[in-house]
Design a protein around this motif. Structure first.
Motif, PDB file in Angstrom:
ATOM      1  N   LYS A 177       0.805  -1.225   0.000  1.00  9.51           N
ATOM      2  CA  LYS A 177       0.000   0.000   0.000  1.00  9.51           C
ATOM      3  C   LYS A 177       0.837   1.274   0.000  1.00  9.51           C
ATOM      4  CE  LYS A 177      -4.358  -1.693   1.984  1.00  9.51           C
ATOM      5  NZ  LYS A 177      -4.177  -3.143   1.967  1.00  9.51           N
ATOM      6  N   VAL A 178       1.904   1.305   0.780  1.00  9.73           N
ATOM      7  CA  VAL A 178       2.699   2.530   0.855  1.00  9.73           C
ATOM      8  C   VAL A 178       3.357   2.839  -0.490  1.00  9.73           C
ATOM      9  CG1 VAL A 178       4.817   1.388   1.671  1.00  9.73           C
ATOM     10  CG2 VAL A 178       4.373   3.790   2.256  1.00  9.73           C
ATOM     11  N   PHE A 179       3.589   1.826  -1.320  1.00  7.94           N
ATOM     12  CA  PHE A 179       4.150   2.077  -2.652  1.00  7.94           C
ATOM     13  C   PHE A 179       3.129   2.769  -3.553  1.00  7.94           C
ATOM     14  CE2 PHE A 179       7.178  -0.922  -1.053  1.00  7.94           C
ATOM     15  CZ  PHE A 179       8.365  -0.606  -1.690  1.00  7.94           C
ATOM     16  N   ILE A 180       1.852   2.442  -3.370  1.00  7.02           N
ATOM     17  CA  ILE A 180       0.810   3.131  -4.135  1.00  7.02           C
ATOM     18  C   ILE A 180       0.750   4.595  -3.721  1.00  7.02           C
ATOM     19  CG2 ILE A 180      -1.648   3.180  -4.666  1.00  7.02           C
ATOM     20  CD1 ILE A 180      -0.039   0.769  -5.812  1.00  7.02           C
ATOM     21  N   SER A 181       0.839   4.847  -2.422  1.00  4.74           N
ATOM     22  CA  SER A 181       0.855   6.232  -1.943  1.00  4.74           C
ATOM     23  C   SER A 181       2.091   6.968  -2.446  1.00  4.74           C
ATOM     24  CB  SER A 181       0.807   6.254  -0.413  1.00  4.74           C
ATOM     25  OG  SER A 181      -0.381   5.652   0.062  1.00  4.74           O
ATOM     26  N   ALA A 182       3.240   6.285  -2.423  1.00  6.26           N
ATOM     27  CA  ALA A 182       4.468   6.905  -2.930  1.00  6.26           C
ATOM     28  C   ALA A 182       4.343   7.216  -4.416  1.00  6.26           C
ATOM     29  CB  ALA A 182       5.659   5.986  -2.673  1.00  6.26           C
ATOM     30  N   ALA A 183       3.700   6.308  -5.164  1.00  3.11           N
ATOM     31  CA  ALA A 183       3.499   6.544  -6.597  1.00  3.11           C
ATOM     32  C   ALA A 183       2.643   7.783  -6.828  1.00  3.11           C
ATOM     33  CB  ALA A 183       2.851   5.316  -7.231  1.00  3.11           C
ATOM     34  N   ILE A 184       1.591   7.936  -6.031  1.00  4.96           N
ATOM     35  CA  ILE A 184       0.742   9.122  -6.188  1.00  4.96           C
ATOM     36  C   ILE A 184       1.505  10.386  -5.803  1.00  4.96           C
ATOM     37  CG2 ILE A 184      -1.305  10.283  -5.255  1.00  4.96           C
ATOM     38  CD1 ILE A 184      -2.767   7.663  -5.391  1.00  4.96           C
ATOM     39  N   SER A 185       2.424  10.275  -4.840  1.00  2.00           N
ATOM     40  CA  SER A 185       3.224  11.455  -4.486  1.00  2.00           C
ATOM     41  C   SER A 185       4.034  11.943  -5.684  1.00  2.00           C
ATOM     42  CB  SER A 185       4.152  11.141  -3.303  1.00  2.00           C
ATOM     43  OG  SER A 185       5.329  10.455  -3.708  1.00  2.00           O
ATOM     44  N   LEU A 186       4.466  11.014  -6.537  1.00  2.00           N
ATOM     45  CA  LEU A 186       5.202  11.412  -7.740  1.00  2.00           C
ATOM     46  C   LEU A 186       4.299  12.167  -8.707  1.00  2.00           C
ATOM     47  CD1 LEU A 186       7.301   8.169  -8.427  1.00  2.00           C
ATOM     48  CD2 LEU A 186       7.903  10.167  -7.045  1.00  2.00           C
ATOM     49  N   LEU A 187       3.024  11.779  -8.773  1.00  6.69           N
ATOM     50  CA  LEU A 187       2.078  12.499  -9.634  1.00  6.69           C
ATOM     51  C   LEU A 187       1.756  13.874  -9.058  1.00  6.69           C
ATOM     52  CD1 LEU A 187      -0.448   9.672 -10.643  1.00  6.69           C
ATOM     53  CD2 LEU A 187       1.704  10.340 -11.732  1.00  6.69           C
ATOM     54  N   VAL A 188       1.659  13.959  -7.728  1.00  7.42           N
ATOM     55  CA  VAL A 188       1.411  15.256  -7.083  1.00  7.42           C
ATOM     56  C   VAL A 188       2.543  16.227  -7.410  1.00  7.42           C
ATOM     57  CG1 VAL A 188       1.234  16.435  -4.855  1.00  7.42           C
ATOM     58  CG2 VAL A 188      -0.005  14.288  -5.230  1.00  7.42           C
ATOM     59  N   ASP A 189       3.765  15.709  -7.468  1.00 11.06           N
ATOM     60  CA  ASP A 189       4.937  16.554  -7.750  1.00 11.06           C
ATOM     61  C   ASP A 189       5.105  16.868  -9.233  1.00 11.06           C
ATOM     62  OD1 ASP A 189       5.629  16.559  -5.076  1.00 11.06           O
ATOM     63  OD2 ASP A 189       6.991  14.851  -5.259  1.00 11.06           O
ATOM     64  N   ASP A 190       4.393  16.143 -10.086  1.00  7.16           N
ATOM     65  CA  ASP A 190       4.610  16.233 -11.530  1.00  7.16           C
ATOM     66  C   ASP A 190       3.743  17.348 -12.125  1.00  7.16           C
ATOM     67  OD1 ASP A 190       4.833  15.811 -14.290  1.00  7.16           O
ATOM     68  OD2 ASP A 190       4.994  13.631 -14.053  1.00  7.16           O
ATOM     69  N   ASP A 191       4.372  18.324 -12.746  1.00  4.64           N
ATOM     70  CA  ASP A 191       3.635  19.443 -13.347  1.00  4.64           C
ATOM     71  C   ASP A 191       2.726  18.994 -14.487  1.00  4.64           C
ATOM     72  OD1 ASP A 191       4.842  21.195 -11.611  1.00  4.64           O
ATOM     73  OD2 ASP A 191       6.446  21.763 -13.006  1.00  4.64           O
ATOM     74  N   SER A 192       2.943  17.780 -14.987  1.00  4.83           N
ATOM     75  CA  SER A 192       2.075  17.263 -16.045  1.00  4.83           C
ATOM     76  C   SER A 192       0.693  16.882 -15.513  1.00  4.83           C
ATOM     77  CB  SER A 192       2.714  16.033 -16.704  1.00  4.83           C
ATOM     78  OG  SER A 192       3.966  16.353 -17.265  1.00  4.83           O
ATOM     79  N   PHE A 193       0.585  16.789 -14.182  1.00  6.61           N
ATOM     80  CA  PHE A 193      -0.692  16.409 -13.562  1.00  6.61           C
ATOM     81  C   PHE A 193      -1.084  17.447 -12.510  1.00  6.61           C
ATOM     82  CE2 PHE A 193       1.538  12.511 -14.803  1.00  6.61           C
ATOM     83  CZ  PHE A 193       0.596  11.929 -15.650  1.00  6.61           C
ATOM     84  N   PRO A 194      -1.311  18.698 -12.925  1.00  2.00           N
ATOM     85  CA  PRO A 194      -1.617  19.747 -11.937  1.00  2.00           C
ATOM     86  C   PRO A 194      -2.899  19.491 -11.167  1.00  2.00           C
ATOM     87  CG  PRO A 194      -2.093  20.504 -14.166  1.00  2.00           C
ATOM     88  CD  PRO A 194      -1.370  19.196 -14.306  1.00  2.00           C
ATOM     89  N   GLU A 195      -3.791  18.676 -11.741  1.00  2.00           N
ATOM     90  CA  GLU A 195      -5.063  18.401 -11.078  1.00  2.00           C
ATOM     91  C   GLU A 195      -4.920  17.397  -9.939  1.00  2.00           C
ATOM     92  OE1 GLU A 195      -4.707  15.335 -14.411  1.00  2.00           O
ATOM     93  OE2 GLU A 195      -4.019  17.362 -13.930  1.00  2.00           O
ATOM     94  N   VAL A 196      -3.771  16.721  -9.849  1.00  2.00           N
ATOM     95  CA  VAL A 196      -3.577  15.688  -8.824  1.00  2.00           C
ATOM     96  C   VAL A 196      -2.940  16.317  -7.590  1.00  2.00           C
ATOM     97  CG1 VAL A 196      -2.513  13.480  -8.260  1.00  2.00           C
ATOM     98  CG2 VAL A 196      -3.329  13.912 -10.595  1.00  2.00           C
ATOM     99  N   GLN A 197      -3.737  16.487  -6.562  1.00  3.43           N
ATOM    100  CA  GLN A 197      -3.278  16.958  -5.260  1.00  3.43           C
ATOM    101  C   GLN A 197      -3.870  16.032  -4.205  1.00  3.43           C
ATOM    102  OE1 GLN A 197      -1.049  19.485  -5.039  1.00  3.43           O
ATOM    103  NE2 GLN A 197      -1.139  19.652  -7.280  1.00  3.43           N
ATOM    104  N   TRP A 198      -3.263  15.993  -3.036  1.00  5.51           N
ATOM    105  CA  TRP A 198      -3.776  15.110  -1.984  1.00  5.51           C
ATOM    106  C   TRP A 198      -5.227  15.436  -1.645  1.00  5.51           C
ATOM    107  CZ3 TRP A 198      -0.828  11.158  -1.787  1.00  5.51           C
ATOM    108  CH2 TRP A 198       0.561  11.276  -1.889  1.00  5.51           C
ATOM    109  N   SER A 199      -5.596  16.697  -1.777  1.00  5.69           N
ATOM    110  CA  SER A 199      -6.950  17.134  -1.413  1.00  5.69           C
ATOM    111  C   SER A 199      -7.922  17.113  -2.590  1.00  5.69           C
ATOM    112  CB  SER A 199      -6.895  18.551  -0.836  1.00  5.69           C
ATOM    113  OG  SER A 199      -6.328  19.453  -1.778  1.00  5.69           O
ATOM    114  N   THR A 200      -7.491  16.592  -3.736  1.00  2.00           N
ATOM    115  CA  THR A 200      -8.377  16.534  -4.899  1.00  2.00           C
ATOM    116  C   THR A 200      -9.437  15.453  -4.699  1.00  2.00           C
ATOM    117  OG1 THR A 200      -6.572  17.199  -6.375  1.00  2.00           O
ATOM    118  CG2 THR A 200      -8.512  16.183  -7.384  1.00  2.00           C
ATOM    119  N   PRO A 201     -10.722  15.784  -4.846  1.00  2.42           N
ATOM    120  CA  PRO A 201     -11.750  14.733  -4.809  1.00  2.42           C
ATOM    121  C   PRO A 201     -11.517  13.712  -5.921  1.00  2.42           C
ATOM    122  CG  PRO A 201     -12.754  16.892  -4.524  1.00  2.42           C
ATOM    123  CD  PRO A 201     -11.322  17.134  -4.917  1.00  2.42           C
TER     124      PRO A 201
END
Length: 514
Positions: free
Chosen positions: A82-106
């Motif tokens: 599970k923590v690897f899935i969370s870590a993977a999403i952290s990479l998307l949060v940091d990626d300017d190609s996915f500005p819509e992906v934030q921890w608080s995004t519904p």
């Protein structure tokens, strides 16, 4: 004389042997007492990593020879994925190609048509961090999902779309409810946004940068790399025969992300070192978010512990004033634990090839932590006494527990037993078929994610007890079951208490044939 149960590769690490010499007896005694065929252990201590393996990756029987475990043996990591899935999403949060992906995004803003919950408000407000922190309001309902043995197995997408039919137990962010399905949603989110299978994303973005060359996602990935012979066999334990039995390695792609990672303790230790030293490929902001507490769990604190908090695939607590972060993993035939203490730059991973042992690995884990922290004997927790007490508390429910107010004179069936047979339907759980076998009602649910059978025993009136028997592990539990008779006098519905963490625990299935 060398110990035949300890892995002894030709180029064995003498430093690891010296470190583990103080714990060899503890580990041997513990795995023998808890019927664990094998464990592999990794300890990170500053710049050093110690590795050692104990026992048998394959137990001998009349058909196969015993095979010793070694530090390169692969184990199923279960929920330590599970923590690897969370870590993977952290990479998307940091990626300017996915500005819509934030921890608080519904989540519904990213998976608009697919992510719909049974409550419209929850659909609108449940965020990425909510689903990763088990605070979405949805209780675990793994029995709704169709496994690889089904005629039409579920996928990550179909699991996500099923959630609209599953009742929420509580409003979002009000209670910690462990929910594997939400990690399937998170994995589906990653695959949808990146257009990459999760195993490829993890391998390219996390595993390869960390040097994790012995890590795979699902048994098919292992088979494609022609490494099936490197995977430990999984086992259960038969109390009546006092012997272990082999179980099939779990294959649950429909729940990918909740589990499915297969790895070695050495590889997992590389990830823990990344977490300890807060290095790449995870950013500084990502590291901060991964260990930020988001929910209080329902676990009662033991002496010397704080209340346990949960982040995104990590449990966080304080023990004798020291922050301890970790997680466990368990699936059919396997159980494992990992933990790290950031201030001490210390980490621990243990993986074993049976699901029946949790307390044994817990005892080993905390003994090493006690020694690290130099905790005096008077302030060490008695894990043996706790294990005995927990085993008693976790005994299967009795009929009296399920129905404490049964009448002295129980009511007979309203209709003949044959009238209860047939197929029943629920949009989320799909079809259950009730058959009459040797005078008893039975349900074969071998098409599920966790394969099981239900054996129904009449209690009173339309009330039954369903003995739930896991087909692979042979473990048993008792659930409430109930039939409803419609106005015409025919059986109209079947209810099964599939949702343990909800006041509305019974899922109602409509009868669809006679």
């Amino acid at each position: 004389m060398s110990d035949p149960l300890v892995s002894r590769p030709a180029n064995r690490d003498q430093a690891s042997d010296r470190f583990f010499s103080a714990y060899d007896q503890l580990i041997h005694d513990t795995i023998n007492y808890h019927h664990v065929p094998a464990v592999s252990v990794a300890v990170i201590d500053g710049d050093s990593t110690w590795l050692k393996a104990y026992g048998m990756a394959q137990v001998a029987d009349e058909l196969v020879q015993a095979e010793k475990v070694n530090t390169e043996t692969l184990f199923n990591a279960g929920s330590m994925t599970k923590v690897f899935i969370s870590a993977a999403i952290s990479l998307l949060v940091d990626d300017d190609s996915f500005p819509e992906v934030q921890w608080s995004t519904p989540v519904s803003q990213l998976l608009r048509d697919d992510f719909v919950l049974s409550d419209s408000h929850a659909t609108q407000v449940v965020t990425i961090e909510d689903i990763l922190s088990h605070r979405s309001g949805l209780a675990d309902q793994d029995d709704a999902f169709m496994g690889v043995h089904a005629k039409k197995p579920d996928t990550l997408k179909s699991v996500t779309r099923k959630l609209r039919y599953l009742p929420l137990a509580v409003p979002p962010r009000t209670k910690f409810l462990y929910c594997n399905a939400m990690y399937a949603v998170a994995t589906y989110l990653i695959e949808t946004l990146t257009n990459m299978p999760i195993r490829d994303f993890l391998r390219q973005r996390i595993w390869t940068p960390l040097g994790m060359k012995n890590t795979y996602f699902g048994l098919d990935d292992v088979i494609e790399h022609q490494l099936l012979n490197k995977v430990a066999k999984g086992y259960g334990w038969d109390n009546d025969k006092s012997s272990c039995f082999e179980v099939d390695h779990p294959r649950q792609p429909e729940a990918a992300g909740a589990g499915e990672m297969i790895t070695t303790t050495g590889d997992y230790a590389l990830f823990l070192r990344c977490m300890l030293q807060r290095t790449g490929p995870i950013s500084a902001a990502g590291h901060e978010e991964l260990v930020k507490p988001r929910m209080i769990t329902d676990q009662d604190p033991n002496p010397f512990w704080s209340h346990q908090l949960y982040s995104m695939g990590l449990e966080i607590e304080n023990y004798h004033g020291e922050q301890v972060i970790g997680h466990t993993g368990s699936t059919t035939g396997f159980a494992c634990q990992m933990v790290f203490l950031p201030r001490k730059n210390w980490g621990f991973v243990i993986m074993g090839n049976t699901h029946v042992d949790v307390m044994g690995k817990t005892k080993i884990r905390w003994t090493l932590i006690d020694d690290l922290l130099e905790v005096p004997a008077s302030k060490r927790f008695d894990w043996n006494a706790y294990a005995a007490r927990l085993e008693k508390e976790l005994e299967a429910a009795t009929i009296e527990d399920l129905y404490p107010n049964l009448p002295d004179s129980r009511l007979p069936l309203t209709v003949p037993l044959t009238d209860y047979t047939g197929s029943y339907w629920h949009a989320g759980y799909e079809e259950l078929t009730v058959d009459l076998e040797s005078g008893r009602l039975e349900v074969d649910a071998s098409d599920r994610c966790w394969r099981f059978k239900l054996l129904l025993e009449h209690i009173s009136g339309q009330y039954f007890v369903a003995k739930k028997v896991d087909i692979d592990t042979r473990e048993e539990d008792l659930l409430k079951a109930e039939f409803r008779i419609d106005s015409s006098g025919s059986v109209g519905q079947l209810g099964i208490a599939f949702v343990a963490d909800s006041k509305d625990e019974i899922i109602w299935f409509d009868k669809i044939d006679s």
